[in-house]
Design a protein around this motif. Structure first.
Motif, PDB file in Angstrom:
ATOM      1  N   THR A 135      26.379 -44.009  36.207  1.00 55.54           N
ATOM      2  CA  THR A 135      25.590 -44.982  36.965  1.00 55.54           C
ATOM      3  C   THR A 135      26.232 -45.383  38.287  1.00 55.54           C
ATOM      4  OG1 THR A 135      26.654 -46.749  35.684  1.00 55.54           O
ATOM      5  CG2 THR A 135      24.519 -45.938  34.896  1.00 55.54           C
ATOM      6  N   GLU A 136      27.484 -45.004  38.485  1.00 56.99           N
ATOM      7  CA  GLU A 136      28.115 -45.311  39.770  1.00 56.99           C
ATOM      8  C   GLU A 136      27.627 -44.399  40.891  1.00 56.99           C
ATOM      9  OE1 GLU A 136      30.789 -42.316  37.665  1.00 56.99           O
ATOM     10  OE2 GLU A 136      29.556 -44.068  37.145  1.00 56.99           O
ATOM     11  N   HIS A 137      26.924 -43.331  40.515  1.00 58.81           N
ATOM     12  CA  HIS A 137      26.408 -42.399  41.504  1.00 58.81           C
ATOM     13  C   HIS A 137      25.002 -42.812  41.939  1.00 58.81           C
ATOM     14  CE1 HIS A 137      29.653 -39.447  41.190  1.00 58.81           C
ATOM     15  NE2 HIS A 137      29.638 -39.659  39.879  1.00 58.81           N
ATOM     16  N   VAL A 170      19.789 -37.616  39.330  1.00 58.86           N
ATOM     17  CA  VAL A 170      18.607 -36.793  39.007  1.00 58.86           C
ATOM     18  C   VAL A 170      18.910 -35.322  39.265  1.00 58.86           C
ATOM     19  CG1 VAL A 170      16.233 -36.300  39.680  1.00 58.86           C
ATOM     20  CG2 VAL A 170      16.979 -38.669  39.412  1.00 58.86           C
ATOM     21  N   GLY A 171      19.602 -35.007  40.357  1.00 58.80           N
ATOM     22  CA  GLY A 171      19.952 -33.618  40.644  1.00 58.80           C
ATOM     23  C   GLY A 171      20.860 -33.027  39.585  1.00 58.80           C
ATOM     24  N   ALA A 172      21.836 -33.806  39.132  1.00 60.96           N
ATOM     25  CA  ALA A 172      22.735 -33.316  38.091  1.00 60.96           C
ATOM     26  C   ALA A 172      21.970 -33.059  36.787  1.00 60.96           C
ATOM     27  CB  ALA A 172      23.849 -34.331  37.862  1.00 60.96           C
ATOM     28  N   PHE A 173      21.028 -33.931  36.460  1.00 65.48           N
ATOM     29  CA  PHE A 173      20.240 -33.739  35.241  1.00 65.48           C
ATOM     30  C   PHE A 173      19.401 -32.466  35.337  1.00 65.48           C
ATOM     31  CE2 PHE A 173      16.597 -34.659  32.446  1.00 65.48           C
ATOM     32  CZ  PHE A 173      17.283 -34.909  31.271  1.00 65.48           C
ATOM     33  N   LEU A 187      20.800 -41.008  27.594  1.00 65.80           N
ATOM     34  CA  LEU A 187      19.965 -41.411  28.725  1.00 65.80           C
ATOM     35  C   LEU A 187      18.578 -41.899  28.318  1.00 65.80           C
ATOM     36  CD1 LEU A 187      20.798 -38.424  31.131  1.00 65.80           C
ATOM     37  CD2 LEU A 187      21.696 -40.743  31.274  1.00 65.80           C
ATOM     38  N   ILE A 188      18.290 -41.978  27.021  1.00 69.50           N
ATOM     39  CA  ILE A 188      16.919 -42.310  26.620  1.00 69.50           C
ATOM     40  C   ILE A 188      16.539 -43.740  26.994  1.00 69.50           C
ATOM     41  CG2 ILE A 188      16.784 -40.631  24.763  1.00 69.50           C
ATOM     42  CD1 ILE A 188      17.524 -42.848  22.800  1.00 69.50           C
ATOM     43  N   ASP A 189      17.529 -44.592  27.243  1.00 68.83           N
ATOM     44  CA  ASP A 189      17.238 -45.965  27.657  1.00 68.83           C
ATOM     45  C   ASP A 189      17.779 -46.246  29.058  1.00 68.83           C
ATOM     46  OD1 ASP A 189      15.961 -46.741  25.236  1.00 68.83           O
ATOM     47  OD2 ASP A 189      17.933 -46.907  24.281  1.00 68.83           O
ATOM     48  N   ASP A 190      17.950 -45.187  29.840  1.00 66.92           N
ATOM     49  CA  ASP A 190      18.505 -45.349  31.183  1.00 66.92           C
ATOM     50  C   ASP A 190      17.534 -46.119  32.075  1.00 66.92           C
ATOM     51  OD1 ASP A 190      20.959 -43.955  32.774  1.00 66.92           O
ATOM     52  OD2 ASP A 190      19.240 -44.242  34.108  1.00 66.92           O
ATOM     53  N   ALA A 191      18.096 -46.799  33.053  1.00 65.24           N
ATOM     54  CA  ALA A 191      17.253 -47.578  33.971  1.00 65.24           C
ATOM     55  C   ALA A 191      16.471 -46.692  34.923  1.00 65.24           C
ATOM     56  CB  ALA A 191      18.126 -48.562  34.767  1.00 65.24           C
ATOM     57  N   GLU A 192      16.921 -45.446  35.115  1.00 62.73           N
ATOM     58  CA  GLU A 192      16.218 -44.531  36.019  1.00 62.73           C
ATOM     59  C   GLU A 192      15.044 -43.879  35.276  1.00 62.73           C
ATOM     60  OE1 GLU A 192      14.490 -42.181  38.449  1.00 62.73           O
ATOM     61  OE2 GLU A 192      15.964 -43.655  39.132  1.00 62.73           O
ATOM     62  N   PRO A 193      13.803 -44.103  35.734  1.00 62.76           N
ATOM     63  CA  PRO A 193      12.630 -43.582  35.001  1.00 62.76           C
ATOM     64  C   PRO A 193      12.643 -42.073  34.808  1.00 62.76           C
ATOM     65  CG  PRO A 193      11.964 -45.203  36.653  1.00 62.76           C
ATOM     66  CD  PRO A 193      13.415 -44.930  36.892  1.00 62.76           C
ATOM     67  N   LYS A 194      13.062 -41.313  35.823  1.00 62.45           N
ATOM     68  CA  LYS A 194      13.033 -39.856  35.686  1.00 62.45           C
ATOM     69  C   LYS A 194      14.008 -39.383  34.620  1.00 62.45           C
ATOM     70  CE  LYS A 194      11.279 -38.184  40.108  1.00 62.45           C
ATOM     71  NZ  LYS A 194      11.534 -37.267  41.248  1.00 62.45           N
ATOM     72  N   LEU A 195      15.199 -39.961  34.595  1.00 63.75           N
ATOM     73  CA  LEU A 195      16.172 -39.574  33.578  1.00 63.75           C
ATOM     74  C   LEU A 195      15.696 -39.989  32.195  1.00 63.75           C
ATOM     75  CD1 LEU A 195      19.519 -40.505  35.387  1.00 63.75           C
ATOM     76  CD2 LEU A 195      18.430 -38.266  35.213  1.00 63.75           C
ATOM     77  N   ARG A 196      15.132 -41.181  32.107  1.00 67.28           N
ATOM     78  CA  ARG A 196      14.655 -41.672  30.818  1.00 67.28           C
ATOM     79  C   ARG A 196      13.524 -40.800  30.278  1.00 67.28           C
ATOM     80  NH1 ARG A 196      13.808 -46.490  32.439  1.00 67.28           N
ATOM     81  NH2 ARG A 196      11.534 -46.398  32.711  1.00 67.28           N
ATOM     82  N   ALA A 197      12.536 -40.510  31.136  1.00 68.43           N
ATOM     83  CA  ALA A 197      11.391 -39.689  30.695  1.00 68.43           C
ATOM     84  C   ALA A 197      11.819 -38.269  30.369  1.00 68.43           C
ATOM     85  CB  ALA A 197      10.313 -39.700  31.768  1.00 68.43           C
ATOM     86  N   GLY A 198      12.690 -37.686  31.198  1.00 67.97           N
ATOM     87  CA  GLY A 198      13.137 -36.324  30.946  1.00 67.97           C
ATOM     88  C   GLY A 198      13.936 -36.208  29.659  1.00 67.97           C
ATOM     89  N   SER A 199      14.773 -37.197  29.405  1.00 67.16           N
ATOM     90  CA  SER A 199      15.579 -37.154  28.171  1.00 67.16           C
ATOM     91  C   SER A 199      14.694 -37.284  26.935  1.00 67.16           C
ATOM     92  CB  SER A 199      16.607 -38.292  28.209  1.00 67.16           C
ATOM     93  OG  SER A 199      17.478 -38.137  29.312  1.00 67.16           O
ATOM     94  N   ARG A 200      13.743 -38.185  26.976  1.00 63.39           N
ATOM     95  CA  ARG A 200      12.872 -38.359  25.813  1.00 63.39           C
ATOM     96  C   ARG A 200      12.026 -37.131  25.564  1.00 63.39           C
ATOM     97  NH1 ARG A 200      10.949 -44.714  26.650  1.00 63.39           N
ATOM     98  NH2 ARG A 200      13.052 -45.612  26.323  1.00 63.39           N
ATOM     99  N   ALA A 201      11.583 -36.471  26.643  1.00 67.76           N
ATOM    100  CA  ALA A 201      10.809 -35.243  26.478  1.00 67.76           C
ATOM    101  C   ALA A 201      11.657 -34.146  25.839  1.00 67.76           C
ATOM    102  CB  ALA A 201      10.273 -34.778  27.829  1.00 67.76           C
ATOM    103  N   LEU A 202      12.925 -34.063  26.244  1.00 62.20           N
ATOM    104  CA  LEU A 202      13.815 -33.061  25.662  1.00 62.20           C
ATOM    105  C   LEU A 202      14.018 -33.313  24.177  1.00 62.20           C
ATOM    106  CD1 LEU A 202      16.591 -32.620  28.382  1.00 62.20           C
ATOM    107  CD2 LEU A 202      15.112 -30.837  27.469  1.00 62.20           C
ATOM    108  N   LEU A 203      14.223 -34.546  23.810  1.00 61.77           N
ATOM    109  CA  LEU A 203      14.453 -34.863  22.403  1.00 61.77           C
ATOM    110  C   LEU A 203      13.201 -34.654  21.560  1.00 61.77           C
ATOM    111  CD1 LEU A 203      16.672 -38.058  22.828  1.00 61.77           C
ATOM    112  CD2 LEU A 203      17.394 -35.770  22.154  1.00 61.77           C
ATOM    113  N   ARG A 204      12.044 -34.893  22.138  1.00 58.17           N
ATOM    114  CA  ARG A 204      10.788 -34.649  21.388  1.00 58.17           C
ATOM    115  C   ARG A 204      10.600 -33.169  21.101  1.00 58.17           C
ATOM    116  NH1 ARG A 204       8.452 -38.611  24.801  1.00 58.17           N
ATOM    117  NH2 ARG A 204       7.626 -36.956  26.136  1.00 58.17           N
ATOM    118  N   ASN A 205      11.034 -32.336  22.034  1.00 56.28           N
ATOM    119  CA  ASN A 205      10.815 -30.901  21.890  1.00 56.28           C
ATOM    120  C   ASN A 205      11.919 -30.216  21.120  1.00 56.28           C
ATOM    121  OD1 ASN A 205       8.480 -31.142  23.388  1.00 56.28           O
ATOM    122  ND2 ASN A 205       9.515 -30.751  25.342  1.00 56.28           N
TER     123      ASN A 205
END
Length: 449
Positions: A402-404, A410-413, A431-449
């Protein structure tokens, strides 16, 4: 919406005038009325006026076809009014539709005009006898129609043209716009319906309805992309050395890339290749390609000009990518030198140019993942995706902290997702509860799949 059309058909059955029963400016209201009136006649025949005036009118139908079903309790042979004739034009029985068309053909022009959109719909009817009668009526009525009538009729015709037998009505409409008086075309040019405006502008170019300067202004200002292209073609067709400046100036100044591209291409016809050089570093790749084409037609190579732009003082942001589009692999050294340029646009386009030349070096690109400009990081990530198996995973994962900045995380993810691997699910769980929406949504999608 279906209920709205049913209500309109019911109002017609009660004798409400056609122009009051529906919104005549909406083409879907006409096609919806056609279906709703047919359904009303099938399900509630007692609710619609009888069509006794149409009995026995077989015309060209088979001799043994059964007669239309009539409401005998209200049978009469009185002449149908406008509402009754409109409902008859939508009747499920084809012989009644044909009889209504024959009756409509006897009306004076003012009484016929409100019915013409329904006549246009019948021009695409499944029954040949109905189509033939409707097209004959349109053929005689359209040339005498005024701007107001065409404004209502055109959107309906263009919508019906997509049907199996609908092209004939479109052909008649095009002939009216092409050969009719100028006010009719002027009305269609400013119509709210997009398809009508596009057709009108195409015909305006054919008729040379405007001067090249007017077409150029319309191309530069109209919000519709298709009309921009149409008007740009009309403007370019009228370019000559005497009027080039007046015609091309609005095109070249346009914020829309397709319009600028048309103007740049027309510089060849105008004999002014020197002006194309200013568009070599345009933000649009299409415009850059057109500028290179114009220069090439006059024997001027663009690559040396790009090299001079990239090696000079203030570097135009898109110049590095333009060099990569027409340069050689040897130009990679010049582009690498621009990856630390003060302007973020230059850095981003330099990375994109290196990728275009297939001259990327993942070790040299990794430090750019920390660039303060999001555009540079996006281009860097795109260039590094093919190299994810060689990237130091720990360094990439560390950039999720989060210091970045947001764009670095987002690029690293993106790179981690492109690489995959068993550790990706563990990263996603953090990252499923991260404050950044893109990281949060992407992580949850990965875990669902």
């Amino acid at each position: 919406m279906r209920d709205t059309h049913t209500e309109a058909a019911t109002r017609l059955a009660r004798g409400t005038p056609l122009t009051s029963a529906i919104d005549t400016s909406d083409p879907s209201a006409w096609t919806g009325l056609d279906l709703a009136a047919r359904q009303l006649a099938r399900t509630r025949p007692s609710a619609v006026p009888d069509h006794a005036w149409a009995t026995g009118r077989r015309f060209r139908w088979p001799w043994d076809a059964p007669l239309p079903t009539l409401n005998l309790s209200r049978r009469s042979r009185r002449e149908p009014d406008e509402s009754g004739l409109a409902l008859a034009l939508c009747h499920p029985d084809g012989r009644i539709r044909e009889a209504a068309l024959r009756r409509a053909a006897l009306l004076p022009a003012p009484a016929l005009r409100p019915l013409l959109p329904l006549v246009a719909i019948r021009g695409a009817d499944w029954a040949e006898a109905v189509r033939h009668a409707a097209r004959g009526l349109l053929r005689s009525a359209l040339p005498a129609s005024g701007p107001e009538t065409v404004a209502v009729l055109a959107p309906v015709v263009l919508r019906v043209a997509a049907r199996r037998h609908g092209e004939a009505a479109r052909t008649l409409l095009e002939a009216t716009l092409r050969e009719g008086p100028a006010p009719v075309l002027d009305t269609a040019l400013v119509h709210d319906d997009r398809a009508t405006r596009r057709l009108a502008h195409r015909i305006a170019v054919e008729r040379r309805h405007f001067s090249p300067e007017q077409f150029a202004t319309a191309a530069a200002t109209d919000p519709d992309v298709a009309i921009q292209d149409i008007c740009a073609d009309g403007a370019v067709a009228g370019v000559d050395p005497d009027t080039a400046e007046e015609v091309l100036a609005p095109l070249l100044r346009s914020p829309r890339s397709r319009v600028r591209a048309a103007g740049v291409t027309a510089l060849r016809r105008a004999g002014r290749p020197e002006r194309a050089e200013a568009f070599l570093a345009d933000r649009s790749g299409l415009v850059r390609a057109c500028a290179r084409y114009v220069l090439r037609q006059y024997g001027i190579e663009a690559a040396p000009l790009y090299r001079a732009l990239c090696a000079g003082g203030p570097v135009p942001p898109a110049a590095p990518l333009g060099l990569a589009e027409c340069g050689a692999r040897d130009d990679a050294a010049l582009l690498w030198g621009l990856t630390d340029h003060p302007h973020p646009g230059v850095r981003a386009h330099a990375v994109a140019g290196l990728r275009s030349l297939d001259a990327t070096d993942w070790a040299r690109l990794v430090p750019l993942l920390d660039d303060p400009a999001p555009g540079v990081v996006r281009e860097t990530v795109t260039a590094l995706v093919p190299w994810t198996d060689r990237l130091p995973g720990a360094e990439v994962t560390a950039r999720l902290g989060t210091e970045h900045p947001r764009h670095v995380r987002v690029g690293a993810f993106r790179l981690l997702v492109a690489h995959g691997g068993p550790e990706l699910r563990e990263v996603a769980r953090t990252l499923i509860d991260d404050a950044e929406p893109k990281l949060r949504a992407g992580s949850r999608a990965l875990l669902r799949n």
